[in-house]
Write a protein that holds these residues in place. Structure first.
Motif, PDB file in Angstrom:
ATOM      1  N   MET A 211       0.828  -1.203   0.000  1.00 31.65           N
ATOM      2  CA  MET A 211       0.000   0.000   0.000  1.00 31.65           C
ATOM      3  C   MET A 211       0.867   1.260   0.000  1.00 31.65           C
ATOM      4  O   MET A 211       0.576   2.218  -0.717  1.00 31.65           O
ATOM      5  N   ILE A 212       1.951   1.243   0.766  1.00 33.81           N
ATOM      6  CA  ILE A 212       2.845   2.409   0.800  1.00 33.81           C
ATOM      7  C   ILE A 212       3.449   2.630  -0.599  1.00 33.81           C
ATOM      8  O   ILE A 212       3.498   3.766  -1.088  1.00 33.81           O
ATOM      9  N   SER A 213       3.868   1.539  -1.258  1.00 32.57           N
ATOM     10  CA  SER A 213       4.441   1.676  -2.602  1.00 32.57           C
ATOM     11  C   SER A 213       3.428   2.296  -3.561  1.00 32.57           C
ATOM     12  O   SER A 213       3.755   3.180  -4.352  1.00 32.57           O
ATOM     13  N   LEU A 214       2.175   1.816  -3.483  1.00 31.83           N
ATOM     14  CA  LEU A 214       1.127   2.356  -4.362  1.00 31.83           C
ATOM     15  C   LEU A 214       0.895   3.833  -4.093  1.00 31.83           C
ATOM     16  O   LEU A 214       0.714   4.632  -5.022  1.00 31.83           O
ATOM     17  N   ILE A 215       0.912   4.191  -2.820  1.00 32.02           N
ATOM     18  CA  ILE A 215       0.684   5.600  -2.463  1.00 32.02           C
ATOM     19  C   ILE A 215       1.820   6.462  -3.010  1.00 32.02           C
ATOM     20  O   ILE A 215       1.581   7.546  -3.552  1.00 32.02           O
ATOM     21  N   VAL A 216       3.043   5.957  -2.886  1.00 36.69           N
ATOM     22  CA  VAL A 216       4.194   6.703  -3.411  1.00 36.69           C
ATOM     23  C   VAL A 216       4.042   6.895  -4.927  1.00 36.69           C
ATOM     24  O   VAL A 216       4.238   7.998  -5.454  1.00 36.69           O
ATOM     25  N   CYS A 217       3.630   5.818  -5.627  1.00 40.50           N
ATOM     26  CA  CYS A 217       3.431   5.907  -7.091  1.00 40.50           C
ATOM     27  C   CYS A 217       2.375   6.961  -7.413  1.00 40.50           C
ATOM     28  O   CYS A 217       2.568   7.807  -8.298  1.00 40.50           O
ATOM     29  N   ALA A 218       1.240   6.880  -6.687  1.00 44.55           N
ATOM     30  CA  ALA A 218       0.149   7.830  -6.930  1.00 44.55           C
ATOM     31  C   ALA A 218       0.635   9.252  -6.681  1.00 44.55           C
ATOM     32  O   ALA A 218       0.291  10.188  -7.418  1.00 44.55           O
ATOM     33  N   PHE A 219       1.438   9.401  -5.638  1.00 47.29           N
ATOM     34  CA  PHE A 219       1.979  10.711  -5.278  1.00 47.29           C
ATOM     35  C   PHE A 219       2.862  11.248  -6.414  1.00 47.29           C
ATOM     36  O   PHE A 219       2.727  12.394  -6.841  1.00 47.29           O
ATOM     37  N   ILE A 220       3.745  10.378  -6.939  1.00 47.17           N
ATOM     38  CA  ILE A 220       4.643  10.782  -8.032  1.00 47.17           C
ATOM     39  C   ILE A 220       3.830  11.192  -9.261  1.00 47.17           C
ATOM     40  O   ILE A 220       4.077  12.228  -9.875  1.00 47.17           O
ATOM     41  N   ILE A 221       2.810  10.352  -9.588  1.00 49.89           N
ATOM     42  CA  ILE A 221       1.975  10.652 -10.759  1.00 49.89           C
ATOM     43  C   ILE A 221       1.282  12.002 -10.588  1.00 49.89           C
ATOM     44  O   ILE A 221       1.262  12.838 -11.483  1.00 49.89           O
ATOM     45  N   THR A 222       0.760  12.240  -9.384  1.00 49.24           N
ATOM     46  CA  THR A 222       0.019  13.490  -9.147  1.00 49.24           C
ATOM     47  C   THR A 222       0.901  14.725  -9.319  1.00 49.24           C
ATOM     48  O   THR A 222       0.509  15.692  -9.949  1.00 49.24           O
ATOM     49  N   PHE A 223       2.071  14.663  -8.711  1.00 47.94           N
ATOM     50  CA  PHE A 223       2.842  15.901  -8.647  1.00 47.94           C
ATOM     51  C   PHE A 223       3.947  16.030  -9.697  1.00 47.94           C
ATOM     52  O   PHE A 223       4.519  17.089  -9.844  1.00 47.94           O
ATOM     53  N   PHE A 224       4.225  14.956 -10.415  1.00 45.57           N
ATOM     54  CA  PHE A 224       5.302  15.065 -11.401  1.00 45.57           C
ATOM     55  C   PHE A 224       4.821  14.927 -12.843  1.00 45.57           C
ATOM     56  O   PHE A 224       5.578  15.129 -13.768  1.00 45.57           O
ATOM     57  N   PHE A 225       3.558  14.538 -13.018  1.00 40.38           N
ATOM     58  CA  PHE A 225       3.043  14.454 -14.387  1.00 40.38           C
ATOM     59  C   PHE A 225       2.184  15.691 -14.665  1.00 40.38           C
ATOM     60  O   PHE A 225       1.343  16.041 -13.836  1.00 40.38           O
ATOM     61  N   PRO A 226       2.406  16.309 -15.815  1.00 39.74           N
ATOM     62  CA  PRO A 226       1.654  17.540 -16.066  1.00 39.74           C
ATOM     63  C   PRO A 226       0.233  17.245 -16.570  1.00 39.74           C
ATOM     64  O   PRO A 226       0.035  16.930 -17.741  1.00 39.74           O
ATOM     65  N   PHE A 227      -0.740  17.295 -15.675  1.00 39.63           N
ATOM     66  CA  PHE A 227      -2.128  17.118 -16.103  1.00 39.63           C
ATOM     67  C   PHE A 227      -2.762  18.491 -16.329  1.00 39.63           C
ATOM     68  O   PHE A 227      -2.513  19.426 -15.569  1.00 39.63           O
ATOM     69  N   ARG A 228      -3.597  18.539 -17.355  1.00 41.78           N
ATOM     70  CA  ARG A 228      -4.233  19.819 -17.663  1.00 41.78           C
ATOM     71  C   ARG A 228      -5.503  20.007 -16.842  1.00 41.78           C
ATOM     72  O   ARG A 228      -5.734  21.052 -16.261  1.00 41.78           O
ATOM     73  N   SER A 229      -6.289  18.934 -16.840  1.00 42.32           N
ATOM     74  CA  SER A 229      -7.594  19.069 -16.189  1.00 42.32           C
ATOM     75  C   SER A 229      -7.487  18.922 -14.657  1.00 42.32           C
ATOM     76  O   SER A 229      -6.863  17.977 -14.159  1.00 42.32           O
ATOM     77  N   PRO A 230      -8.145  19.811 -13.928  1.00 41.90           N
ATOM     78  CA  PRO A 230      -8.133  19.659 -12.453  1.00 41.90           C
ATOM     79  C   PRO A 230      -8.869  18.383 -12.020  1.00 41.90           C
ATOM     80  O   PRO A 230      -8.596  17.835 -10.954  1.00 41.90           O
ATOM     81  N   ALA A 231      -9.774  17.892 -12.878  1.00 44.18           N
ATOM     82  CA  ALA A 231     -10.519  16.667 -12.541  1.00 44.18           C
ATOM     83  C   ALA A 231      -9.555  15.489 -12.347  1.00 44.18           C
ATOM     84  O   ALA A 231      -9.750  14.635 -11.464  1.00 44.18           O
ATOM     85  N   THR A 232      -8.501  15.447 -13.169  1.00 44.09           N
ATOM     86  CA  THR A 232      -7.532  14.361 -13.062  1.00 44.09           C
ATOM     87  C   THR A 232      -6.833  14.418 -11.710  1.00 44.09           C
ATOM     88  O   THR A 232      -6.705  13.400 -11.014  1.00 44.09           O
ATOM     89  N   THR A 233      -6.376  15.619 -11.360  1.00 46.05           N
ATOM     90  CA  THR A 233      -5.686  15.770 -10.071  1.00 46.05           C
ATOM     91  C   THR A 233      -6.631  15.425  -8.931  1.00 46.05           C
ATOM     92  O   THR A 233      -6.239  14.711  -7.982  1.00 46.05           O
ATOM     93  N   ILE A 234      -7.881  15.889  -9.029  1.00 49.10           N
ATOM     94  CA  ILE A 234      -8.857  15.569  -7.974  1.00 49.10           C
ATOM     95  C   ILE A 234      -9.040  14.047  -7.886  1.00 49.10           C
ATOM     96  O   ILE A 234      -9.058  13.462  -6.807  1.00 49.10           O
ATOM     97  N   GLY A 235      -9.125  13.412  -9.079  1.00 49.10           N
ATOM     98  CA  GLY A 235      -9.290  11.954  -9.126  1.00 49.10           C
ATOM     99  C   GLY A 235      -8.152  11.252  -8.403  1.00 49.10           C
ATOM    100  O   GLY A 235      -8.377  10.379  -7.549  1.00 49.10           O
ATOM    101  N   ILE A 236      -6.914  11.659  -8.735  1.00 46.41           N
ATOM    102  CA  ILE A 236      -5.759  11.003  -8.096  1.00 46.41           C
ATOM    103  C   ILE A 236      -5.741  11.296  -6.595  1.00 46.41           C
ATOM    104  O   ILE A 236      -5.445  10.415  -5.786  1.00 46.41           O
ATOM    105  N   LEU A 237      -6.111  12.535  -6.238  1.00 40.11           N
ATOM    106  CA  LEU A 237      -6.118  12.862  -4.806  1.00 40.11           C
ATOM    107  C   LEU A 237      -7.136  12.010  -4.048  1.00 40.11           C
ATOM    108  O   LEU A 237      -6.870  11.567  -2.928  1.00 40.11           O
TER     109      LEU A 237
END
Lengths: 165, 196
Positions: free
Chosen positions: B47-73
């Motif tokens: 679970m910690i590994s998955l959270i770290v991955c999700a964290f990296i995706i959220t803050f290091f991938f450039p998403f345009r739509s705020p919906a995507t960021t909200i989804g990952i959050l």
């Protein structure tokens, strides 16, 4: 904790062989006997602090072992096996010495006895005093003497019978 | 014709078997207890590994739509909730040494069983609902330029996966764990009765 471990080690070394034989007599299975030996001593370890009367520690351990074996036989719906596995048969793929053959035969005969008879006779064979056997088996001393006499006869007959085959 | 005394000498002259040494016996008992908590431990690590991955995706991938960021959050928060729950379960199981006090351990197991049934119940459905919402929001942007058939495959397989977990895997997994727990509790109760 160190004291407890030291006490446990002493108890284990003094009793593990007899308890193993008892478990083996109940199950006729090497692995199951080892597991039951381990379970018995786990219970001994867990309850060592509660045990006060040091003079009767072997009786206490026998009682735990018997309960553990009976629980195993009942809850797992397993039956004691007629034929013996590893301990004896493996002991010698090279060649069974006459002594080992006799031990194997004795276990086979024990496995033919009733559950309650098995515990009593194994304690008799270990030369446990009668009052202790009475306590472990939950039978009054008076009844026990009669019972022991009968079981001894039955076991000897079984042994002589199988020896002839 | 052998007498009983002969049987006695056979019994007492049994070859000495290599039984476990006492240290080995103690070690095995403690190892068995560790096995109970190991599964939860690895669940926590995953679970910690998955959270770290999700964290990296959220803050290091450039998403345009705020919906995507909200989804990952949402996914992140849900996973953190789940993580805190299994960490608590792990602590419940780990706070007592079974070899030292079986009564406390019995109490611990019952507490654990109660918490697990909560997990199977309302918590699981909240978890699935939040994860699905998070994924749905995430997929909006990620699958934006993908062909329709691919979008259908992704949505379809995600739905099938959740249905499979909810109606097939979850009941079996928890039933299995429940049976093991009941067996352990039964054994400890019997053990306690034996010494009360």
């Amino acid at each position: 904790m160190v004291e407890k471990e030291a006490a446990f080690k002493k108890i284990y070394e003094a009793n593990s062989k007899k308890i193993y034989h008892l478990c083996y007599g109940y199950t006729g299975d090497d692995d199951a006997a080892s597991d039951l030996l381990q379970e018995t001593f786990l219970k001994v370890w867990q309850n060592l602090d509660k045990f006060r009367n040091q003079a009767m520690i072997s009786t206490w351990i026998y009682r735990i072992a018997v309960n553990t074996c009976l629980t195993y036989l009942r809850s797992e719906k397993r039956q004691a096996k007629d034929e013996l596995t590893p301990f004896i048969s493996e002991n010698k793929k090279e060649e069974l010495s006459e002594k080992n053959e006799q031990v194997a035969l004795l276990y086979k005969c024990i496995s033919k006895l009733e559950e309650s008879e098995r515990i009593i006779i194994m304690l008799v064979l270990d030369e446990v005093p009668y009052p202790e056997i009475a306590e472990v088996s939950g039978i009054s001393e008076g009844n026990l003497r009669v019972k022991i006499h009968r079981i001894k006869q039955k076991l000897t007959e079984l042994y002589n019978h199988y020896e002839r085959i | 014709m052998k007498e009983f005394e002969h049987l006695m000498s056979v019994w007492q002259g049994q070859p000495k078997r290599d039984t476990l040494s006492v240290d080995e016996a103690l070690k095995q008992v403690k190892k068995g207890i560790r096995g109970i908590t190991n599964k939860l431990y690895w669940g926590i690590v995953a679970m910690i590994s998955l959270i770290v991955c999700a964290f990296i995706i959220t803050f290091f991938f450039p998403f345009r739509s705020p919906a995507t960021t909200i989804g990952i959050l949402i996914i992140l928060v849900t996973m953190l909730m789940y993580l805190s729950l299994i960490v608590r379960h792990y602590h419940i199981l780990n706070k007592h040494d079974l070899t030292l006090n079986p009564s406390d351990y019995l109490h611990t197991l019952k507490e654990y069983q109660k918490k697990r049934s909560k997990l199977i119940g309302w918590f699981y459905y909240t978890y699935v609902l939040l994860i699905s919402t998070g994924l749905a929001l995430y997929f909006v942007e990620v699958l934006e330029s993908a062909p329709v058939y691919f979008q259908l495959i992704v949505y379809g397989s995600t739905i099938i996966w959740f249905l499979f977990i909810t109606f097939y895997l979850k009941p079996r997994m928890f039933k299995n764990e429940e049976e093991k727990l009941n067996l352990m509790i039964d054994r400890l109760i019997r053990l306690q009765e034996q010494f009360d």
